[in-house]
Motif scaffolding. Sequence first.
Motif, PDB file in Angstrom:
ATOM      1  N   VAL A 166      37.043  34.305  30.993  1.00 35.76           N
ATOM      2  CA  VAL A 166      36.752  35.719  30.679  1.00 35.76           C
ATOM      3  C   VAL A 166      35.585  35.802  29.688  1.00 35.76           C
ATOM      4  O   VAL A 166      34.674  36.628  29.853  1.00 35.76           O
ATOM      5  CB  VAL A 166      38.006  36.413  30.095  1.00 35.76           C
ATOM      6  CG1 VAL A 166      37.682  37.851  29.696  1.00 35.76           C
ATOM      7  CG2 VAL A 166      39.156  36.360  31.087  1.00 35.76           C
TER       8      VAL A 166
ATOM      9  N   THR B 298      44.749  37.921  28.793  1.00 37.21           N
ATOM     10  CA  THR B 298      44.421  38.096  30.211  1.00 37.21           C
ATOM     11  C   THR B 298      45.655  38.600  30.966  1.00 37.21           C
ATOM     12  O   THR B 298      46.756  38.619  30.424  1.00 37.21           O
ATOM     13  CB  THR B 298      44.007  36.748  30.846  1.00 37.21           C
ATOM     14  OG1 THR B 298      45.176  35.910  30.884  1.00 37.21           O
ATOM     15  CG2 THR B 298      42.898  36.063  30.076  1.00 37.21           C
TER      16      THR B 298
ATOM     17  N   GLU C 108      39.066  42.165  36.974  1.00 38.96           N
ATOM     18  CA  GLU C 108      40.106  41.428  37.715  1.00 38.96           C
ATOM     19  C   GLU C 108      40.925  40.540  36.789  1.00 38.96           C
ATOM     20  O   GLU C 108      41.958  40.008  37.180  1.00 38.96           O
ATOM     21  CB  GLU C 108      39.445  40.489  38.734  1.00 38.96           C
ATOM     22  CG  GLU C 108      38.720  41.162  39.846  1.00 38.96           C
ATOM     23  CD  GLU C 108      39.617  41.307  41.071  1.00 38.96           C
ATOM     24  OE1 GLU C 108      40.496  40.459  41.267  1.00 38.96           O
ATOM     25  OE2 GLU C 108      39.428  42.291  41.792  1.00 38.96           O
ATOM     26  N   PHE C 109      40.398  40.312  35.594  1.00 43.03           N
ATOM     27  CA  PHE C 109      40.981  39.273  34.732  1.00 43.03           C
ATOM     28  C   PHE C 109      41.743  39.820  33.526  1.00 43.03           C
ATOM     29  O   PHE C 109      42.674  39.183  33.039  1.00 43.03           O
ATOM     30  CB  PHE C 109      39.878  38.345  34.188  1.00 43.03           C
ATOM     31  CG  PHE C 109      38.962  37.773  35.227  1.00 43.03           C
ATOM     32  CD1 PHE C 109      39.440  37.436  36.487  1.00 43.03           C
ATOM     33  CD2 PHE C 109      37.619  37.541  34.953  1.00 43.03           C
ATOM     34  CE1 PHE C 109      38.608  36.896  37.454  1.00 43.03           C
ATOM     35  CE2 PHE C 109      36.773  37.002  35.917  1.00 43.03           C
ATOM     36  CZ  PHE C 109      37.261  36.692  37.169  1.00 43.03           C
TER      37      PHE C 109
ATOM     38  N   LEU D 115      43.128  31.380  35.878  1.00 44.42           N
ATOM     39  CA  LEU D 115      42.636  32.325  34.880  1.00 44.42           C
ATOM     40  C   LEU D 115      42.799  31.792  33.469  1.00 44.42           C
ATOM     41  O   LEU D 115      43.878  31.366  33.074  1.00 44.42           O
ATOM     42  CB  LEU D 115      43.409  33.650  35.048  1.00 44.42           C
ATOM     43  CG  LEU D 115      42.990  34.859  34.228  1.00 44.42           C
ATOM     44  CD1 LEU D 115      41.498  35.110  34.329  1.00 44.42           C
ATOM     45  CD2 LEU D 115      43.777  36.084  34.687  1.00 44.42           C
TER      46      LEU D 115
ATOM     47  N   VAL E 261      34.829  41.829  34.404  1.00 41.01           N
ATOM     48  CA  VAL E 261      36.065  41.101  34.091  1.00 41.01           C
ATOM     49  C   VAL E 261      37.320  41.919  34.418  1.00 41.01           C
ATOM     50  O   VAL E 261      38.420  41.562  34.011  1.00 41.01           O
ATOM     51  CB  VAL E 261      36.104  40.642  32.601  1.00 41.01           C
ATOM     52  CG1 VAL E 261      35.014  39.628  32.308  1.00 41.01           C
ATOM     53  CG2 VAL E 261      36.015  41.841  31.655  1.00 41.01           C
TER      54      VAL E 261
ATOM     55  N   TYR F  13      47.200  33.781  39.156  1.00 44.32           N
ATOM     56  CA  TYR F  13      46.609  33.635  37.823  1.00 44.32           C
ATOM     57  C   TYR F  13      46.401  32.172  37.445  1.00 44.32           C
ATOM     58  O   TYR F  13      46.069  31.871  36.304  1.00 44.32           O
ATOM     59  CB  TYR F  13      47.497  34.304  36.772  1.00 44.32           C
ATOM     60  CG  TYR F  13      47.737  35.774  37.008  1.00 44.32           C
ATOM     61  CD1 TYR F  13      46.679  36.623  37.340  1.00 44.32           C
ATOM     62  CD2 TYR F  13      49.010  36.323  36.903  1.00 44.32           C
ATOM     63  CE1 TYR F  13      46.899  37.966  37.563  1.00 44.32           C
ATOM     64  CE2 TYR F  13      49.229  37.676  37.116  1.00 44.32           C
ATOM     65  CZ  TYR F  13      48.171  38.492  37.456  1.00 44.32           C
ATOM     66  OH  TYR F  13      48.382  39.831  37.673  1.00 44.32           O
TER      67      TYR F  13
END
Length: 161
Positions: A135, A18, A147-148, A130, A145, A127
Amino acid sequence: MPGTMRRAIYPGSFDPPTFGHLDIAERAAGLFDELIVAVGENSDKAPFLPVEDRVAALEECVGSLRNVRVTSFRGLLVDFARGQGCHVLVRGLRAVSDFEYEFRVTMANRRLAPEVETVFLFARDEYSFLASSVVREVNRLGGDVSEFVPEAVRRRLGHSV
Ligand code: PNS
């Protein structure tokens, strides 16, 4: 110590990598002479992305940093670290909820290899939520996804619901 090469390993499942992982890898690369990003192969669990894809995606994203090498490992992390002549492990911490797991693993690794130190970098706040599991879930349900995860990862994702 003057003349000593400071080498560190940033290990993880990275399934998938990520933006949070990339941030930790870039910051760790700035702190050590050499950083090995090491993708752990867990034979007990069916992976979301094959290990070759995780390594390839990480290479695309951080492999161009002059002091970063990406590879995979099987078995105990401390055995891999010893084989690489490396005494430092880097892990990212997002929130208090990460602490218990990291504490257990760090203490187990310390018992197994007292010469290996684990150091932690806090995730950047954008983050801190995250996780690869987020994800996987968003992707499984057909969500966006972007943005990730970076494009190098997006390209390798399937969309099976
Ligand atoms: O990103 P993750 O899933 O938290 O990474 C976990 C990883 C790969 C670093 C960890 O599972 C690991 O080190 N696996 C190798 C086996 C091992 O050495 N375990 C530590 C002793 S409990």
